[in-house]
Design a protein around this motif. Structure first.
Motif, PDB file in Angstrom:
ATOM      1  N   GLU A 120       1.967   5.104  -0.962  1.00  0.00           N
ATOM      2  CA  GLU A 120       1.171   6.305  -1.245  1.00  0.00           C
ATOM      3  C   GLU A 120       1.728   7.096  -2.421  1.00  0.00           C
ATOM      4  OE1 GLU A 120       0.361   8.736   2.175  1.00  0.00           O
ATOM      5  OE2 GLU A 120       0.235   6.994   3.499  1.00  0.00           O
ATOM      6  N   TYR A 121       3.024   6.922  -2.682  1.00  0.00           N
ATOM      7  CA  TYR A 121       3.687   7.714  -3.724  1.00  0.00           C
ATOM      8  C   TYR A 121       4.521   6.800  -4.621  1.00  0.00           C
ATOM      9  CZ  TYR A 121       2.598  11.100  -0.072  1.00  0.00           C
ATOM     10  OH  TYR A 121       1.963  11.834   0.898  1.00  0.00           O
TER      11      TYR A 121
ATOM     12  N   LEU B   4       6.491   4.483   2.332  1.00  0.00           N
ATOM     13  CA  LEU B   4       5.352   5.072   1.629  1.00  0.00           C
ATOM     14  C   LEU B   4       5.587   5.235   0.134  1.00  0.00           C
ATOM     15  CD1 LEU B   4       4.506   7.979   4.133  1.00  0.00           C
ATOM     16  CD2 LEU B   4       3.549   5.659   4.090  1.00  0.00           C
TER      17      LEU B   4
ATOM     18  N   LYS C 240       4.266  17.151   3.538  1.00  0.00           N
ATOM     19  CA  LYS C 240       4.367  15.808   4.119  1.00  0.00           C
ATOM     20  C   LYS C 240       5.766  15.588   4.678  1.00  0.00           C
ATOM     21  CE  LYS C 240       3.362  11.456   4.955  1.00  0.00           C
ATOM     22  NZ  LYS C 240       2.467  11.089   6.082  1.00  0.00           N
TER      23      LYS C 240
ATOM     24  N   ASN D  46       0.796  -1.233   0.000  1.00  0.00           N
ATOM     25  CA  ASN D  46       0.000   0.000   0.000  1.00  0.00           C
ATOM     26  C   ASN D  46       0.832   1.289   0.000  1.00  0.00           C
ATOM     27  OD1 ASN D  46      -2.246   1.629   0.014  1.00  0.00           O
ATOM     28  ND2 ASN D  46      -2.652   1.408   2.211  1.00  0.00           N
TER      29      ASN D  46
END
Length: 296
Positions: free
Chosen positions: A190-191, A240, A201, A188
């Motif tokens: 995010e980027y 991430l 962020k 999973n």
């Protein structure tokens, strides 16, 4: 008034999938007129669907379909897993996915899409009808359509249809791209890359790291503090960022180290059923009883 026969009831049930008693009542209200009976059932369905509109639909399924140079991912929600595996629910998700690809709704908003005519009815009306037939709130939550004419792509749909992934690339070996799609499903991200992480962020993670490391940083020179903080922030961000993640099939390598010189990951999207929706918690017994009542 025309006499209503068993054949009339059977014919209307086959056409509408409505319940026996509803079909009989519709024909009686319409005095045997089929078109009026169908209209009555449709209006009743919309009214029943409106009553269910405030319910939480956080279960459901992800649908992925590719055709020629297009690939679509869609999330269709229900209230329970029981309905999410119902044939009517699955068929509707597949038909809507096909419709999106055939009509190229890439630039349309979800609200615009719901108002379009599909198979003689607005999609909102189709969903309302399905809500009535299945006894639960059904919701078309989101979809994304991609034109992949000049790219490679790979998809992954988990066996329970709860997680779906599309990853788009150039010059990536086919089996590796498939593995990367599975990586996205499992980890999973995010980027895609470090440059995709917004500055706010990064700043947020920097502040958190400085606070968490307060005791560790005491008495150390400023340059050493910065190295320690940067190390922690990079570790957090690497989890991430897809390209910075450790490959699940070989933890000695990062995703970016698997790519050849000319290979490039372009983009990815990951859907998970119900993510971000606050779910109403029910125990299994209550869920079963709810299904029994809906079928009565």
């Amino acid at each position: 008034m025309k006499k209503i026969t068993i054949e009339d009831i059977k014919k209307l049930r086959e056409k509408t999938n409505a319940g026996l008693m509803e079909v009989k009542k519709a024909l009686q209200k319409a005095e045997g007129d089929f078109e009026k009976a169908i209209k009555w059932l449709r209006e009743k369905g919309l009214a029943n669907a409106a009553k269910k509109s405030d319910r939480v639909a956080a279960e459901g399924a992800i649908f992925i379909l590719n055709k020629e140079n297009k690939v679509v991912i869609l999330e269709l929600n229900s209230e329970t897993d029981f309905v999410a595996v119902n044939k009517l629910f699955i068929d509707f998700g597949n038909k809507i996915s096909q419709y999106i690809i055939n009509t190229d709704f890439k630039e349309k908003s979800l609200e615009e899409f719901r108002k379009t005519i599909f198979d003689g009815e607005k999609i909102d009306e189709k969903i309302a009808s399905l809500t009535t037939k299945l006894g639960e709130k059904i919701s078309l939550r989101r979809f994304d359509l991609f034109d992949v004419e000049n790219y490679q792509f790979s998809t992954y749909l988990h066996v329970n249809k709860k997680i779906g992934v599309i990853v788009i690339a150039k010059n990536v070996e086919k089996d590796l791209l498939k593995d990367i799609a599975m990586q996205i499903a499992a980890m999973n991200p995010e980027y895609l890359s470090l440059k995709d992480v917004p500055n706010d962020k990064k700043e947020e993670e920097y502040k958190i790291a400085r606070k968490d490391l307060k005791d560790t940083l005491k008495g150390k020179p400023e340059n050493i503090q910065e190295k320690i903080i940067s190390g922690k922030v990079n570790k957090v961000l690497s989890d991430l960022i897809l390209e910075e993640q450790t490959f699940v099939k070989d933890n000695s390598k990062k995703i970016k180290q698997l790519l050849s010189k000319n290979a490039k990951l372009i983009s990815f999207i990951r859907y998970e059923v119900g993510e971000g929706i606050e779910k109403k918690i029910e125990n299994f017994k209550d869920e079963v009883m709810k299904q029994i009542k809906n079928k009565e």
